[in-house]
Design a protein around this motif. Structure first.
Motif, PDB file in Angstrom:
ATOM      1  N   PHE A   6       0.813  -1.206   0.000  1.00 33.78           N
ATOM      2  CA  PHE A   6       0.000   0.000   0.000  1.00 33.78           C
ATOM      3  C   PHE A   6       0.852   1.264   0.000  1.00 33.78           C
ATOM      4  O   PHE A   6       0.517   2.249  -0.664  1.00 33.78           O
ATOM      5  N   LEU A   7       1.947   1.253   0.747  1.00 30.64           N
ATOM      6  CA  LEU A   7       2.789   2.448   0.810  1.00 30.64           C
ATOM      7  C   LEU A   7       3.521   2.714  -0.494  1.00 30.64           C
ATOM      8  O   LEU A   7       3.648   3.871  -0.916  1.00 30.64           O
ATOM      9  N   ILE A   8       3.996   1.665  -1.151  1.00 31.04           N
ATOM     10  CA  ILE A   8       4.687   1.862  -2.433  1.00 31.04           C
ATOM     11  C   ILE A   8       3.735   2.424  -3.480  1.00 31.04           C
ATOM     12  O   ILE A   8       4.064   3.386  -4.187  1.00 31.04           O
ATOM     13  N   ILE A   9       2.536   1.853  -3.562  1.00 29.96           N
ATOM     14  CA  ILE A   9       1.555   2.337  -4.536  1.00 29.96           C
ATOM     15  C   ILE A   9       1.160   3.785  -4.241  1.00 29.96           C
ATOM     16  O   ILE A   9       1.147   4.637  -5.138  1.00 29.96           O
ATOM     17  N   SER A  10       0.860   4.084  -2.981  1.00 28.25           N
ATOM     18  CA  SER A  10       0.386   5.428  -2.658  1.00 28.25           C
ATOM     19  C   SER A  10       1.497   6.473  -2.775  1.00 28.25           C
ATOM     20  O   SER A  10       1.236   7.609  -3.201  1.00 28.25           O
ATOM     21  N   LEU A  11       2.721   6.138  -2.413  1.00 25.55           N
ATOM     22  CA  LEU A  11       3.799   7.115  -2.533  1.00 25.55           C
ATOM     23  C   LEU A  11       4.185   7.369  -3.987  1.00 25.55           C
ATOM     24  O   LEU A  11       4.530   8.500  -4.355  1.00 25.55           O
ATOM     25  N   LEU A  12       4.116   6.339  -4.823  1.00 24.19           N
ATOM     26  CA  LEU A  12       4.345   6.545  -6.256  1.00 24.19           C
ATOM     27  C   LEU A  12       3.263   7.449  -6.831  1.00 24.19           C
ATOM     28  O   LEU A  12       3.543   8.359  -7.621  1.00 24.19           O
ATOM     29  N   TRP A  13       2.035   7.219  -6.409  1.00 24.16           N
ATOM     30  CA  TRP A  13       0.914   8.045  -6.836  1.00 24.16           C
ATOM     31  C   TRP A  13       1.097   9.486  -6.361  1.00 24.16           C
ATOM     32  O   TRP A  13       0.808  10.444  -7.088  1.00 24.16           O
ATOM     33  N   ALA A  14       1.593   9.663  -5.152  1.00 25.85           N
ATOM     34  CA  ALA A  14       1.823  11.004  -4.618  1.00 25.85           C
ATOM     35  C   ALA A  14       2.913  11.736  -5.398  1.00 25.85           C
ATOM     36  O   ALA A  14       2.827  12.952  -5.600  1.00 25.85           O
ATOM     37  N   VAL A  15       3.918  11.008  -5.840  1.00 26.46           N
ATOM     38  CA  VAL A  15       4.974  11.629  -6.654  1.00 26.46           C
ATOM     39  C   VAL A  15       4.403  12.084  -7.991  1.00 26.46           C
ATOM     40  O   VAL A  15       4.718  13.184  -8.470  1.00 26.46           O
ATOM     41  N   PHE A  16       3.555  11.270  -8.601  1.00 26.96           N
ATOM     42  CA  PHE A  16       2.912  11.697  -9.848  1.00 26.96           C
ATOM     43  C   PHE A  16       2.045  12.927  -9.619  1.00 26.96           C
ATOM     44  O   PHE A  16       2.021  13.837 -10.432  1.00 26.96           O
ATOM     45  N   TYR A  17       1.320  12.946  -8.501  1.00 24.79           N
ATOM     46  CA  TYR A  17       0.437  14.074  -8.205  1.00 24.79           C
ATOM     47  C   TYR A  17       1.217  15.361  -7.906  1.00 24.79           C
ATOM     48  O   TYR A  17       0.737  16.458  -8.162  1.00 24.79           O
ATOM     49  N   SER A  18       2.424  15.221  -7.400  1.00 26.77           N
ATOM     50  CA  SER A  18       3.207  16.405  -7.042  1.00 26.77           C
ATOM     51  C   SER A  18       3.683  17.194  -8.258  1.00 26.77           C
ATOM     52  O   SER A  18       4.093  18.343  -8.124  1.00 26.77           O
ATOM     53  N   GLY A  19       3.663  16.591  -9.414  1.00 25.71           N
ATOM     54  CA  GLY A  19       4.085  17.301 -10.615  1.00 25.71           C
ATOM     55  C   GLY A  19       5.518  17.019 -11.014  1.00 25.71           C
ATOM     56  O   GLY A  19       6.064  17.720 -11.866  1.00 25.71           O
ATOM     57  N   ALA A  20       6.131  16.017 -10.425  1.00 27.52           N
ATOM     58  CA  ALA A  20       7.533  15.725 -10.712  1.00 27.52           C
ATOM     59  C   ALA A  20       7.737  15.233 -12.150  1.00 27.52           C
ATOM     60  O   ALA A  20       8.802  15.438 -12.727  1.00 27.52           O
ATOM     61  N   PHE A  21       6.714  14.612 -12.733  1.00 25.48           N
ATOM     62  CA  PHE A  21       6.854  14.072 -14.081  1.00 25.48           C
ATOM     63  C   PHE A  21       6.044  14.841 -15.113  1.00 25.48           C
ATOM     64  O   PHE A  21       5.841  14.354 -16.225  1.00 25.48           O
ATOM     65  N   ASP A  22       5.598  16.046 -14.784  1.00 27.21           N
ATOM     66  CA  ASP A  22       4.786  16.816 -15.723  1.00 27.21           C
ATOM     67  C   ASP A  22       5.559  17.205 -16.985  1.00 27.21           C
ATOM     68  O   ASP A  22       5.060  17.063 -18.096  1.00 27.21           O
ATOM     69  N   PHE A  23       6.788  17.658 -16.815  1.00 29.32           N
ATOM     70  CA  PHE A  23       7.576  18.055 -17.982  1.00 29.32           C
ATOM     71  C   PHE A  23       7.921  16.844 -18.846  1.00 29.32           C
ATOM     72  O   PHE A  23       7.871  16.915 -20.076  1.00 29.32           O
ATOM     73  N   PHE A  24       8.270  15.737 -18.208  1.00 26.02           N
ATOM     74  CA  PHE A  24       8.567  14.515 -18.968  1.00 26.02           C
ATOM     75  C   PHE A  24       7.333  14.062 -19.739  1.00 26.02           C
ATOM     76  O   PHE A  24       7.431  13.681 -20.915  1.00 26.02           O
ATOM     77  N   PRO A  82      -1.546  18.096 -17.846  1.00 31.51           N
ATOM     78  CA  PRO A  82      -0.400  17.629 -17.059  1.00 31.51           C
ATOM     79  C   PRO A  82      -0.732  16.327 -16.331  1.00 31.51           C
ATOM     80  O   PRO A  82      -1.882  16.073 -15.970  1.00 31.51           O
ATOM     81  N   LEU A  83       0.278  15.521 -16.142  1.00 32.93           N
ATOM     82  CA  LEU A  83       0.101  14.240 -15.470  1.00 32.93           C
ATOM     83  C   LEU A  83      -0.412  14.427 -14.048  1.00 32.93           C
ATOM     84  O   LEU A  83      -1.221  13.642 -13.561  1.00 32.93           O
ATOM     85  N   SER A  84       0.018  15.488 -13.397  1.00 29.10           N
ATOM     86  CA  SER A  84      -0.414  15.722 -12.013  1.00 29.10           C
ATOM     87  C   SER A  84      -1.908  16.016 -11.923  1.00 29.10           C
ATOM     88  O   SER A  84      -2.533  15.715 -10.914  1.00 29.10           O
ATOM     89  N   LYS A  85      -2.479  16.584 -12.969  1.00 32.42           N
ATOM     90  CA  LYS A  85      -3.920  16.863 -12.971  1.00 32.42           C
ATOM     91  C   LYS A  85      -4.730  15.621 -13.315  1.00 32.42           C
ATOM     92  O   LYS A  85      -5.875  15.496 -12.912  1.00 32.42           O
ATOM     93  N   SER A  86      -4.149  14.687 -14.047  1.00 35.51           N
ATOM     94  CA  SER A  86      -4.911  13.522 -14.484  1.00 35.51           C
ATOM     95  C   SER A  86      -4.918  12.379 -13.468  1.00 35.51           C
ATOM     96  O   SER A  86      -5.791  11.530 -13.522  1.00 35.51           O
ATOM     97  N   VAL A  87      -3.967  12.346 -12.525  1.00 33.56           N
ATOM     98  CA  VAL A  87      -3.954  11.237 -11.569  1.00 33.56           C
ATOM     99  C   VAL A  87      -4.825  11.495 -10.351  1.00 33.56           C
ATOM    100  O   VAL A  87      -5.309  10.559  -9.738  1.00 33.56           O
ATOM    101  N   GLY A  88      -5.048  12.716  -9.959  1.00 31.89           N
ATOM    102  CA  GLY A  88      -5.933  13.019  -8.843  1.00 31.89           C
ATOM    103  C   GLY A  88      -5.297  12.799  -7.484  1.00 31.89           C
ATOM    104  O   GLY A  88      -4.123  12.465  -7.358  1.00 31.89           O
ATOM    105  N   GLN A  89      -6.130  12.980  -6.442  1.00 25.92           N
ATOM    106  CA  GLN A  89      -5.653  12.890  -5.073  1.00 25.92           C
ATOM    107  C   GLN A  89      -6.029  11.573  -4.408  1.00 25.92           C
ATOM    108  O   GLN A  89      -6.109  11.502  -3.184  1.00 25.92           O
TER     109      GLN A  89
END
Length: 120
Positions: A45-63, A87-94
């Motif tokens: 659960f932590l790996i999935i949610s933290l990966l999701w949180a990284v996507f939501y933070s906008g770290a991969f938006d430029f990529f 942007p990827l951060s807008k499409s993955v949600g919270q």
């Protein structure tokens, strides 16, 4: 009235499943095996949610934007046709908050059973 599924309910269901797995595998319930089983569930659960949180933070938006731009050039599509690249951060949600809560609760249970293992 619709019943709400809370992180505590999910955590208790997973904990019961860990106990059943422990009884089937080892024919007894021990603090050490409880620690191992709940840690495995918590890490999932932590790996999935933290990966999701990284996507939501906008770290991969430029990529994500760059890859969309490159794929449109490879397909020889006109970039002007595509008005907005979301942007990827807008499409993955919270939605990462729910599995994060479940993972933290399971990790706390795992740590508590580890402490009890060493105290007994």
């Amino acid at each position: 009235m619709k019943k709400k599924i809370t992180p505590i309910k999910i955590t208790s269901i997973i904990l019961i499943m860990c106990f059943i797995l422990e009884l089937i595998s080892y024919q007894k319930i021990s603090f050490l095996q409880t620690t191992n089983n709940t840690f495995a569930a918590a890490s999932f659960f932590l790996i999935i949610s933290l990966l999701w949180a990284v996507f939501y933070s906008g770290a991969f938006d430029f990529f994500h934007y760059s890859m969309k731009k490159v794929t449109t050039k490879i397909r020889r599509e006109d970039i002007s046709e595509q008005t907005d690249i979301i942007p990827l951060s807008k499409s993955v949600g919270q939605g990462y908050k729910y599995p994060l809560k479940v993972g933290i609760l399971l990790m706390l249970i795992s740590l508590l059973s580890l402490v009890f293992y060493y105290l007994t």
